[in-house]
Scaffold this motif. Structure first.
Motif, PDB file in Angstrom:
ATOM      1  N   VAL D  31      -1.874  -5.921   0.146  1.00  0.00           N
ATOM      2  CA  VAL D  31      -0.660  -6.049  -0.295  1.00  0.00           C
ATOM      3  C   VAL D  31      -0.459  -5.099  -1.392  1.00  0.00           C
ATOM      4  O   VAL D  31      -2.189  -5.282  -2.415  1.00  0.00           O
ATOM      5  CB  VAL D  31      -0.014  -7.031  -0.920  1.00  0.00           C
ATOM      6  CG1 VAL D  31       1.646  -6.677  -1.541  1.00  0.00           C
ATOM      7  CG2 VAL D  31       0.420  -7.792   0.612  1.00  0.00           C
ATOM      8  N   GLN D  56      -5.708  -0.956   4.127  1.00  0.00           N
ATOM      9  CA  GLN D  56      -5.447  -0.640   2.532  1.00  0.00           C
ATOM     10  C   GLN D  56      -5.153   1.176   3.443  1.00  0.00           C
ATOM     11  O   GLN D  56      -4.200   2.144   2.447  1.00  0.00           O
ATOM     12  CB  GLN D  56      -6.853  -0.505   2.234  1.00  0.00           C
ATOM     13  CG  GLN D  56      -6.620  -0.308   0.466  1.00  0.00           C
ATOM     14  CD  GLN D  56      -7.803  -0.012  -0.162  1.00  0.00           C
ATOM     15  OE1 GLN D  56      -8.924   0.388   0.539  1.00  0.00           O
ATOM     16  NE2 GLN D  56      -7.841  -0.273  -1.543  1.00  0.00           N
ATOM     17  N   LYS D  58      -3.254   2.360   4.993  1.00  0.00           N
ATOM     18  CA  LYS D  58      -2.442   2.250   5.602  1.00  0.00           C
ATOM     19  C   LYS D  58      -0.805   2.087   4.589  1.00  0.00           C
ATOM     20  O   LYS D  58       0.059   2.734   4.273  1.00  0.00           O
ATOM     21  CB  LYS D  58      -1.566   1.497   6.684  1.00  0.00           C
ATOM     22  CG  LYS D  58      -2.012   1.612   8.210  1.00  0.00           C
ATOM     23  CD  LYS D  58      -1.542   1.131   9.186  1.00  0.00           C
ATOM     24  CE  LYS D  58      -2.220   0.614  10.981  1.00  0.00           C
ATOM     25  NZ  LYS D  58      -1.703   0.471  11.283  1.00  0.00           N
ATOM     26  N   ALA D  59      -1.344   1.484   3.732  1.00  0.00           N
ATOM     27  CA  ALA D  59      -0.228   0.766   3.092  1.00  0.00           C
ATOM     28  C   ALA D  59      -0.228   1.937   1.470  1.00  0.00           C
ATOM     29  O   ALA D  59       0.713   2.398   1.020  1.00  0.00           O
ATOM     30  CB  ALA D  59      -0.449  -0.170   2.436  1.00  0.00           C
ATOM     31  N   GLY D 100       1.933   0.947   7.714  1.00  0.00           N
ATOM     32  CA  GLY D 100       2.433   1.174   6.256  1.00  0.00           C
ATOM     33  C   GLY D 100       3.131   0.959   5.467  1.00  0.00           C
ATOM     34  O   GLY D 100       4.156   1.808   6.434  1.00  0.00           O
ATOM     35  N   ALA D 113       3.683  -1.229  -1.106  1.00  0.00           N
ATOM     36  CA  ALA D 113       3.878  -1.647   0.164  1.00  0.00           C
ATOM     37  C   ALA D 113       2.836  -2.328   0.474  1.00  0.00           C
ATOM     38  O   ALA D 113       1.504  -3.121   0.082  1.00  0.00           O
ATOM     39  CB  ALA D 113       3.387  -0.616   0.199  1.00  0.00           C
ATOM     40  N   VAL D 114       2.267  -2.988   2.360  1.00  0.00           N
ATOM     41  CA  VAL D 114       1.964  -3.323   2.899  1.00  0.00           C
ATOM     42  C   VAL D 114       1.356  -2.880   3.948  1.00  0.00           C
ATOM     43  O   VAL D 114       2.145  -1.898   4.897  1.00  0.00           O
ATOM     44  CB  VAL D 114       3.079  -4.627   3.147  1.00  0.00           C
ATOM     45  CG1 VAL D 114       2.212  -5.472   4.092  1.00  0.00           C
ATOM     46  CG2 VAL D 114       3.575  -5.348   2.560  1.00  0.00           C
ATOM     47  N   GLY D 115      -0.269  -3.110   4.085  1.00  0.00           N
ATOM     48  CA  GLY D 115      -1.028  -2.509   5.181  1.00  0.00           C
ATOM     49  C   GLY D 115      -1.117  -3.767   6.248  1.00  0.00           C
ATOM     50  O   GLY D 115      -1.836  -4.147   6.089  1.00  0.00           O
ATOM     51  N   ALA D 128       4.245  -6.996   9.583  1.00  0.00           N
ATOM     52  CA  ALA D 128       3.885  -6.779   8.100  1.00  0.00           C
ATOM     53  C   ALA D 128       5.473  -7.303   7.963  1.00  0.00           C
ATOM     54  O   ALA D 128       5.979  -7.120   6.692  1.00  0.00           O
ATOM     55  CB  ALA D 128       3.884  -5.661   7.793  1.00  0.00           C
TER      56      ALA D 128
END
Lengths: 141, 141, 141, 141
Positions: D31, D56, D58-59, D100, D113-115, D128
């Motif tokens: 996160v 990480q 991707k987010a 992502g 954002a969340v990856g 996610a």
């Protein structure tokens, strides 16, 4: 479990023996632990000076992604920008072709990876597999 | 002339034997060729994962500068900014302390370097020297 | 042996609890595995955005060198150029101060490291130690 | 507004629960806050060591560009050199594929954002989304 230095030596010697038996070009073999760190390596006489980094890069991608060289190559061919991006986050250290071989213990856990370079990618992978099997471990090419 | 893989193996085995004889902590030994490229290496069981890079860095500075670890350390203590600058041009790959040992042939030409890490810098250098001498080569610590 | 996610969660929660009990500033706690790779982390509300990298850097040096933050700081104070060089070979990822704490299993093997940042280095280390001990593991600060 | 640590924990736990419910491979969840900095993360046992960096990445691309993984992938497929160039300016830290996921508050503002990585990109994104919705926030996959 980890690849002991004793097992790493067996992997390297038997991979090189396989290369001589198959009459391959001079090989370089790198054994990485489960965290992607060098445990042992040997570069045969006559191998080009930059071969250590290629062998390391083949093994590094395998252990960091938990995906052997053959699967990495398939992904690179289907989705080139993905493997390019992976190399970005891993500092450019991944060489996504056969010859990067995962090493698993009897329970199936990844305990490291072997990278071989010098001949064709498929021959490199065959040499790695011979070494890993000689050490009584499981290879995923 | 170069350090053959056969000689590199002798250097590593004898350096590790010396470490066991002296009861040192687990060692990592890297042999580089005359161009600063990895020829062979072994990391003993129990050595921390990042020790390969330290051993490589000791040997790398030695061969690239033609200056062994003891001389590099003296320079770092007298003129720290010089060794910092050297590391700038060499991509941060130099670790300027004893344990980075030059390898010379009978005519005095540098044919590579050995890096050892794991114990005190002086003990590391002693192990490297034992390995190099066992291979009938000349060590400059 | 490795730090399981279950144990990593315990370490983080108990380190943060210790921080609240000691009335420390907001903390960030990172748990790395035996290869220096992130297992889990949490950054408390109010902690500055760059604190993850500091906590990671404290733990990274510990696990890669097999040397806890207190010993790294002593070395940095005695021989600054050595720790600078170490950071070169490790890509600048090492923060050599207390708060980088080694985690050992019952046999004494390093199975990872914890990095804490946010308050003084000594308080950071105390919080890390509280977390590690709550997970029935051994801390080396 | 920001993603509080409390909400970040909910996101991670519920994303991992979703992964178990869907019988996915071991997942890693990161996160990031509205500035692209790590707030919290967890890597499940059995996930490869390099998975933190993929999650990480991707987010990171999502929050830095304000564009979720699905849109980034479409752009990469249409105009690969653009995403390559983006990675140049962002230091190679972007992995432009689903998984992502942007996090928005009730007013539609991006707050982080969340990856997620470990299974197929689409399954990663589904996990996610489950986490973000469980935290009463809005997901853009």
């Amino acid at each position: 479990m980890a690849i002991s230095l004793r097992k790493a030596r067996t992997i390297i010697r038997k991979a090189l023996d396989k290369g001589r038996e198959m009459e391959l070009k001079p090989l370089t073999v790198v054994v990485l632990d489960a965290g992607g760190h060098v445990q042992a390596c040997e570069r045969e006489d006559g191998a080009a000076p930059g071969r250590f980094a290629i062998a390391q890069g083949k093994a590094y991608g395998a252990v960091m992604l938990g995906m052997a060289g053959t699967a990495q190559m398939a992904r690179a061919e289907q989705q080139a920008y993905f493997m390019t991006a992976v190399n970005g986050v891993y500092g450019g250290q991944v060489v996504p072709v056969p010859g990067g071989v995962l090493v698993r213990d009897k329970k199936g856990a990844v305990i490291g990876a072997v990278g071989v370079t010098g001949d064709t990618s498929d021959n490199d992978a065959a040499a790695a597999m011979a070494g890993i099997e000689a050490a009584a471990l499981t290879a995923e090419i």
